[in-house]
Design an enzyme around this catalytic site. Structure first.
Site, PDB file in Angstrom:
ATOM      1  N   GLU A  60       0.926  -1.152   0.016  1.00 14.67           N
ATOM      2  CA  GLU A  60       0.071   0.142   0.066  1.00 14.67           C
ATOM      3  C   GLU A  60       0.700   1.246  -0.023  1.00 14.67           C
ATOM      4  O   GLU A  60       0.661   2.265  -0.759  1.00 14.67           O
ATOM      5  CB  GLU A  60      -1.203   0.021   1.186  1.00 14.67           C
ATOM      6  N   HIS A 129      -9.817  -5.935  11.134  1.00 15.22           N
ATOM      7  CA  HIS A 129     -10.365  -5.724   9.647  1.00 15.22           C
ATOM      8  C   HIS A 129     -11.858  -4.965   9.805  1.00 15.22           C
ATOM      9  O   HIS A 129     -12.584  -4.833   8.722  1.00 15.22           O
ATOM     10  CB  HIS A 129     -10.354  -6.616   8.827  1.00 15.22           C
TER      11      HIS A 129
END
Length: 327
Positions: A60, A129
């Site tokens: 990322e 998450h």
């Protein structure tokens, strides 16, 4: 007027903007060959080719930085994070580069880039998450932050985000991708910085954004059966925030319940509650209430997971307390 899913509305917006402007391109994990982790980019690789739909490594920080560089060079990247939880790895590029370059260059450099992907809790994803990071992005000057809750708003706001000359963080949610709603066939834009009244009312304002909008509307429907007409205000844009629409609604109703699925401390919801408390103090007939996620990491157990999040029942109870009625 077609009925489409949230993901289909996003896909149409991306398709139209890529067709309109050759500078627009997509990049991220699995956006190409796999058609997107949540199928938002379905069919776009076949239509526009690998130069404009670029699969990236699971890195990322690296691909977000590449997107920022492309934006500085004059392109209009749309960077997909498979989830905003993964965006923690890229936060330096967003906050220290994209958000600050216009200011630090004295207006000479613009960074027209969109960072998008699912934010907030879904189901069975546990603590790492299931986090809502809206307040992380909203905290930062130089970023625009959008959180649409309907297919029409997702379509119109994504198009506005892609055309903006500043970096935009676009908050979706895994659970919303299958939500359906009407979408006009003609092209339209939803302006950034404008809230919308999702349900008019006179007795209390419920201010919210993103996935909790559905719970707020369910609570309003249940309250109506008890003679309470709740106005549901969909903020849609978190930065800039439509403070005018928020205060206008609260001054009309005299009460406010803010709903945010994030943790309560230093959240978007707590900031909205602060604004209402200070700007609408003379109009309030009760303290501003905040319905948020519980101040704990998200449990994996599904019953506990649901208990840790805002719900229609929690919102209804908060409204009744604001009205000094029995819950």
């Amino acid at each position: 007027m077609a009925v489409v899913t949230y993901r289909e509305a996003l896909n149409r917006a991306l398709d139209e903007e890529m067709a309109r402007d050759p500078r627009v391109f997509l990049m991220g994990e699995e956006v190409g060959e796999y058609d997107g982790a949540y199928k938002v980019t379905k069919g776009l690789l076949a239509k526009y080719g690998p130069d404009r739909v670029r699969d990236t490594p699971i890195a990322e920080l690296g691909f977000t930085g590449a997107g920022v560089g492309a934006a500085i060079a004059g392109l209009r990247p749309v960077v997909e994070w498979m989830t905003h939880n993964f965006a923690l790895l890229a936060i330096d590029q967003v906050i220290n580069e994209a958000a600050k370059l216009r200011y630090m260059s004295g207006g000479q450099i613009s960074v027209p880039i969109v960072f998008r992907g699912p934010n907030g809790p879904a189901e069975y994803l546990a603590s790492q998450h299931s986090q809502s990071f809206a307040s992380f992005w909203t905290h930062v000057p130089g970023l625009k932050v959008l959180a649409p809750a309907t297919p029409a708003d997702a379509y119109g706001l994504l198009k506005s985000a892609i055309r903006a000359d500043d970096p935009v963080v676009f908050l979706e949610n895994e659970m919303m991708y299958g939500w359906k709603g009407e979408l006009p066939e003609a092209e339209f834009l939803v302006p950034i910085g404008v809230a919308a009244i999702a349900r008019p009312g006179r007795d209390v304002t419920i201010a919210t954004f993103s996935k909790p909008l559905r719970a707020a509307l369910e609570a309003a429907e249940s309250l109506a059966a008890r003679g309470v007409e709740a106005e549901v205000l969909d903020l849609r844009s978190l930065r800039p925030l439509d403070e005018g629409a928020l205060c206008e609604s609260v001054r009309r109703t005299g009460r406010c319940v803010v709903v945010d699925e994030s943790w309560p401390v230093a959240s978007v919801g707590s900031h909205v509650a602060y604004l209402v408390s200070t700007e609408c103090f003379d109009s309030l007939d009760a303290p501003v209430a905040l319905v948020s996620g519980e101040d704990v990491p998200m449990p994996y157990n599904h019953a506990l997971e649901l208990a840790a999040q805002p719900s229609a029942a929690k919102i209804e109870a908060a409204v009744l307390r604001a009205l000094y009625r029995e819950v």
